[in-house]
Design an enzyme around this catalytic site. Structure first.
Site, PDB file in Angstrom:
ATOM      1  N   THR A  48       0.822  -1.215   0.000  1.00 40.90           N
ATOM      2  CA  THR A  48       0.000   0.000   0.000  1.00 40.90           C
ATOM      3  C   THR A  48       0.857   1.267   0.000  1.00 40.90           C
ATOM      4  O   THR A  48       1.999   1.246   0.498  1.00 40.90           O
ATOM      5  CB  THR A  48      -0.891  -0.009   1.258  1.00 40.90           C
ATOM      6  N   ASP A  49       0.279   2.365  -0.456  1.00 42.63           N
ATOM      7  CA  ASP A  49       0.985   3.651  -0.379  1.00 42.63           C
ATOM      8  C   ASP A  49       1.078   4.153   1.056  1.00 42.63           C
ATOM      9  O   ASP A  49       1.848   5.066   1.350  1.00 42.63           O
ATOM     10  CB  ASP A  49       0.304   4.706  -1.269  1.00 42.63           C
ATOM     11  N   GLU A  50       0.292   3.541   1.974  1.00 44.28           N
ATOM     12  CA  GLU A  50       0.261   4.045   3.357  1.00 44.28           C
ATOM     13  C   GLU A  50       1.597   3.833   4.076  1.00 44.28           C
ATOM     14  O   GLU A  50       1.852   4.459   5.098  1.00 44.28           O
ATOM     15  CB  GLU A  50      -0.907   3.417   4.127  1.00 44.28           C
ATOM     16  N   TYR A  78      -1.746  -0.597  10.961  1.00 49.78           N
ATOM     17  CA  TYR A  78      -1.894  -1.244   9.645  1.00 49.78           C
ATOM     18  C   TYR A  78      -0.689  -0.935   8.760  1.00 49.78           C
ATOM     19  O   TYR A  78      -0.028  -1.845   8.238  1.00 49.78           O
ATOM     20  CB  TYR A  78      -3.185  -0.774   8.958  1.00 49.78           C
ATOM     21  N   LYS A 121       2.310  -3.390   7.220  1.00 54.04           N
ATOM     22  CA  LYS A 121       2.570  -3.551   5.781  1.00 54.04           C
ATOM     23  C   LYS A 121       4.015  -3.135   5.460  1.00 54.04           C
ATOM     24  O   LYS A 121       4.692  -3.782   4.664  1.00 54.04           O
ATOM     25  CB  LYS A 121       1.589  -2.714   4.949  1.00 54.04           C
ATOM     26  N   ASP A 181     -12.397  12.345  15.019  1.00 51.92           N
ATOM     27  CA  ASP A 181     -11.435  11.952  13.992  1.00 51.92           C
ATOM     28  C   ASP A 181     -10.775  10.627  14.341  1.00 51.92           C
ATOM     29  O   ASP A 181     -10.695  10.241  15.508  1.00 51.92           O
ATOM     30  CB  ASP A 181     -10.357  13.043  13.859  1.00 51.92           C
ATOM     31  N   GLY A 187      -4.443   9.469  14.769  1.00 50.92           N
ATOM     32  CA  GLY A 187      -3.288   9.426  13.855  1.00 50.92           C
ATOM     33  C   GLY A 187      -3.671   9.500  12.387  1.00 50.92           C
ATOM     34  O   GLY A 187      -2.917   9.033  11.527  1.00 50.92           O
TER      35      GLY A 187
END
Ligand code: NAD
Ligand code: TYD
Length: 353
Positions: free
Chosen positions: A133-135, A159, A163, A289, A292
């Site tokens: 993932t780009d995360e 998460y 990854k 929200d 993080g």
């Protein structure tokens, strides 16, 4: 065309099911083995249309079980892996980081080890393709910068940390043991068969059911959205033509602020349901929200375009309309998921936010 034995992990999930379908239909000479634990996110109904194809086989197994992985590699003479199995939802990772470390890190490690042990005498024609993932790159500011393949890893959520860790293990197996690998980091996907805990299917379903639409914070966070079939096409191109040992970013050059995207979803659902414009606007509910919460993701996929000629095929407006239509036309698929266990998850996740 060469005969191949391809192991696709996580093939009963959202993206995995599109990849399985593409490979089963496009490559009749490949044996496609879909290995999936069928967690809450795995759903064999995603593959109903190809479940009886002669070149398709499903195996229910946990990637963390190294002995089982070894026997599957040996028994099926696996020569290519497309590894998508993972825990994939950021909100769940905040509540339960250990499950993410186990599946995403240790599960990937056990698959790598199985590949290494089975292939060690001959890496020729083999490939371990890890879907990431780009995360892993962290968060961008509101400027014109984009994530490139050279961007330093800086994950923030459990998460993305899991990854990132799995990506490091994949590279380590390449650099240490010579395992032929390729890694791709993709932006947010959308399209049919996505589990309705993720923004787009959740909101389509809530609008249909006249339920609140929980917008995290002020809805200012930005994501780069790619239609899932375009991701599957990119995976196909990279699996066959990508440079071994390489990394490719995959993205749509399609950034949306959440609240703007949400307004497009509302407008599209209302239009397709025959409601007057604005009917569902008042379901928008601003909630606490996400902890993080990464401000902005945006991918530069120029390398993929220049090296392998891939680019997104769908304009976002077409893609979102196609997606909304699919969910509205497939209400039984959605209703089967959103009954039972899902209710418990939904209550825990959203009540009291
Ligand atoms: P998903 O949650 O819809 O599907 C994951 C699948 O993995 C499920 O079928 C689940 O049953 C299976 N699985 C989970 N744990 C397993 C285990 N221990 N053993 C075997 N199978 C297991 O996820 P998705 O959105 O389809 O994402 C697929 C991959 O793509 C993930 O690796 C994810 O990190 C990556 N990715 C997703 C996105 C996105 O926007 N969804 C973007 C970029 C990258
Ligand atoms: P999501 O689909 O969970 O993907 P990711 O967190 O991997 O980007 O969320 C997309 C964006 O939408 C993200 O900025 C969080 C936000 N969001 C909401 O505002 N409300 C919601 O109910 C959900 C699920 C997400």
């Amino acid at each position: 065309m060469n005969k191949r034995n391809i192991l696709i992990t996580g093939g009963a999930g959202f993206i995995g099911s599109h990849v399985v379908r593409l490979f089963v239909m496009k490559y009749p000479d490949y044996n496609v083995i879909n290995l999936d634990k069928l967690t809450y996110a795995g759903n064999l109904a995603n593959l109903k249309d190809i479940e009886n194809a002669p070149n398709y086989k499903f195996i229910k197994a946990d990637i963390c079980d190294i002995e089982v992985m070894l026997s599957i590699f040996t028994q099926h003479n696996i020569d290519g892996v497309l590894h998508l199995a993972a825990e994939s939802h950021v909100d769940r990772s905040i509540k339960d980081p250990f499950t993410f470390a186990k599946t995403n890190v240790l599960g990937t490690l056990s698959l790598l080890q199985a590949a290494k042990e089975c292939w060690k005498d001959n890496y020729e024609g083999k490939l371990f393709y890890h879907i990431s993932t780009d995360e892993v790159y962290g968060a961008l500011q509101f400027d014109n910068t984009l994530f490139t393949e050279a961007t330093k890893y800086d994950p923030h959520s459990p998460y993305s940390a899991s990854k990132a860790s799995s990506d490091h293990f994949v590279r380590a197996f390449h650099d240490t043991y010579g395992l032929p690998v390729v890694i791709t980091n993709c932006s947010n996907n959308y399209g049919p068969y996505q589990f309705p805990e993720k923004l787009i299917p959740l909101f389509i379903n809530n609008i249909r059911n006249k339920k609140p639409l929980p917008v995290y914070g002020k809805g200012e966070n930005v994501r780069d959205w790619l239609y899932v079939e375009d991701h599957a096409r990119a995976i196909d191109v990279i699996f066959h033509k990508g440079k071994v040992g390489g990394t490719y970013n995959i993205g749509g050059f399609n950034e949306w602020k959440n609240i703007d995207l949400i307004r497009v979803i509302i407008k599209t659902v209302d239009k397709l349901l025959g409601n007057a414009e604005g009917t569902s606007d008042n379901f928008i509910t601003y909630v606490t929200d996400r902890a993080g919460h990464d401000l902005r993701y945006a991918i530069d996929s120029t390398k993929l375009k220049n090296e392998l000629g891939w680019q997104p095929s769908l304009q976002f407006e077409q893609g979102i309309e196609k997606t909304v239509r699919w969910y509205l036309d497939n209400q039984t698929w959605m209703d089967n998921i959103t009954s039972g266990e899902y209710e418990k998850y939904y209550d825990e996740m959203y009540n009291g936010r």
